[in-house]
Design an enzyme around this catalytic site. Structure first.
Site, PDB file in Angstrom:
ATOM      1  N   LYS A  58      -2.219  74.342   7.531  1.00 35.20           N
ATOM      2  CA  LYS A  58      -1.491  73.095   7.345  1.00 35.20           C
ATOM      3  C   LYS A  58      -1.010  72.519   8.665  1.00 35.20           C
ATOM      4  CE  LYS A  58       0.491  75.052   3.198  1.00 35.20           C
ATOM      5  NZ  LYS A  58       1.738  75.679   2.714  1.00 35.20           N
ATOM      6  N   GLU A  76      -6.521  71.532  16.232  1.00 39.54           N
ATOM      7  CA  GLU A  76      -5.571  72.620  15.954  1.00 39.54           C
ATOM      8  C   GLU A  76      -4.181  72.230  16.433  1.00 39.54           C
ATOM      9  OE1 GLU A  76      -4.454  74.962  14.523  1.00 39.54           O
ATOM     10  OE2 GLU A  76      -5.503  76.852  14.660  1.00 39.54           O
ATOM     11  N   ASP A  77      -3.177  72.808  15.795  1.00 39.75           N
ATOM     12  CA  ASP A  77      -1.816  72.569  16.256  1.00 39.75           C
ATOM     13  C   ASP A  77      -1.494  73.428  17.479  1.00 39.75           C
ATOM     14  OD1 ASP A  77      -1.943  74.931  14.797  1.00 39.75           O
ATOM     15  OD2 ASP A  77      -0.251  74.481  13.497  1.00 39.75           O
ATOM     16  N   ASP A 124      -2.265  80.650  19.915  1.00 39.42           N
ATOM     17  CA  ASP A 124      -1.411  81.738  20.406  1.00 39.42           C
ATOM     18  C   ASP A 124      -2.323  82.883  20.835  1.00 39.42           C
ATOM     19  OD1 ASP A 124       0.523  83.641  20.878  1.00 39.42           O
ATOM     20  OD2 ASP A 124       1.269  83.732  18.828  1.00 39.42           O
ATOM     21  N   PHE A 142       8.088  81.550  20.004  1.00 36.45           N
ATOM     22  CA  PHE A 142       7.763  80.979  18.698  1.00 36.45           C
ATOM     23  C   PHE A 142       8.457  79.624  18.563  1.00 36.45           C
ATOM     24  CE2 PHE A 142       7.773  80.427  14.120  1.00 36.45           C
ATOM     25  CZ  PHE A 142       6.457  80.751  13.824  1.00 36.45           C
ATOM     26  N   VAL A 143       7.673  78.595  18.258  1.00 33.26           N
ATOM     27  CA  VAL A 143       8.222  77.248  18.168  1.00 33.26           C
ATOM     28  C   VAL A 143       7.975  76.654  16.777  1.00 33.26           C
ATOM     29  CG1 VAL A 143       8.010  76.748  20.643  1.00 33.26           C
ATOM     30  CG2 VAL A 143       6.065  76.286  19.123  1.00 33.26           C
ATOM     31  N   ARG A 197       8.407  71.816   9.389  1.00 35.00           N
ATOM     32  CA  ARG A 197       7.192  71.101   9.773  1.00 35.00           C
ATOM     33  C   ARG A 197       7.448  69.625  10.046  1.00 35.00           C
ATOM     34  NH1 ARG A 197       2.626  74.398   8.764  1.00 35.00           N
ATOM     35  NH2 ARG A 197       2.782  75.770   6.963  1.00 35.00           N
TER      36      ARG A 197
END
Ligand code: IMP
Ligand code: MG
Length: 186
Positions: free
Chosen positions: A46, A102-103, A106, A155-156, A168
């Site tokens: 998502k 892609e967002d 990592d 982590f964001v 989100r």
């Protein structure tokens, strides 16, 4: 129009304005690169839905859309290394110019898996556009043709990115307060 920062956010890493400026730069590059080609944007759900919507509207070309849904994290903050396909493409990509949107990258496990998966279907070209990139965290080198921001290995959340499906819709990218994690039942 300075909206208040969400109470669970410790620090805003990248503002909405910075994201907007970056996307406009990425869209210019993409518009140039695909000027005489039929471009198919493949969004990874998502997380990429917000980025995909903003990026697509800045690309000055006719584009088509498809989406895949994958799950790599569950609700924790570390990659499990296991990629599950929850929704496959609707259309064939053989002979198409595919840009994977892609967002965030990592460990790179998700995108590497998707690259192999899509490459096997014979696209004419296949490139990656990722808004955020924790460069240096990947076990294997990745060729990200259109990278947005390099961010530190923290982590964001926000701008499509979630923690346990929350945050989100924040318009910026931020780091959560430790108390926001503590609230989770282990
Ligand atoms: P990778 O497989 O470790 O590269 O992780 C990629 C996926 O994990 C992304 O598509 C995101 O859904 C999720 N992810 C990675 N880092 C973060 C983060 O900092 N916040 C939220 N989600 C993340
Ligand atoms: Mg996620």
């Amino acid at each position: 129009m300075n909206a208040e920062v969400h109470p669970d956010i410790e620090e805003v890493l990248i503002t909405a304005q910075e994201i907007e400026d970056k996307i406009s730069g990425l869209a210019k590059l993409i518009t140039e690169a695909y000027r005489d080609k039929d471009l198919l944007l493949v969004g990874v759900l998502k997380g990429a839905f917000v980025f995909m919507a903003d990026l697509a509207r800045e690309i000055q070309l006719p584009v088509e859309f498809d989406f895949m849904a994958v799950s790599s994290y569950g609700s924790s903050t570390k990659s499990s290394g296991v990629v599950r396909i929850l929704k496959d493409l609707d259309y064939e990509i053989t002979g198409r110019h595919v840009l994977l949107v892609e967002d965030i990258i990592d460990s790179g496990l998700t995108i590497s898996y998707l690259l192999r998966y899509l490459e096997a279907r014979g696209p004419e070209s296949l490139e990656i556009c990722s808004l955020f990139w924790k460069k240096g965290e990947q076990a294997v080198p990745l060729d990200v043709r259109y990278p947005g921001f390099e961010i530190p290995p923290v982590f964001v959340v926000g701008y499509g990115l979630d923690y346990a499906e929350k945050y989100r819709n924040l318009p910026y990218i931020g780091v959560l307060k430790p108390s926001a994690y503590d609230a989770e039942v282990p």
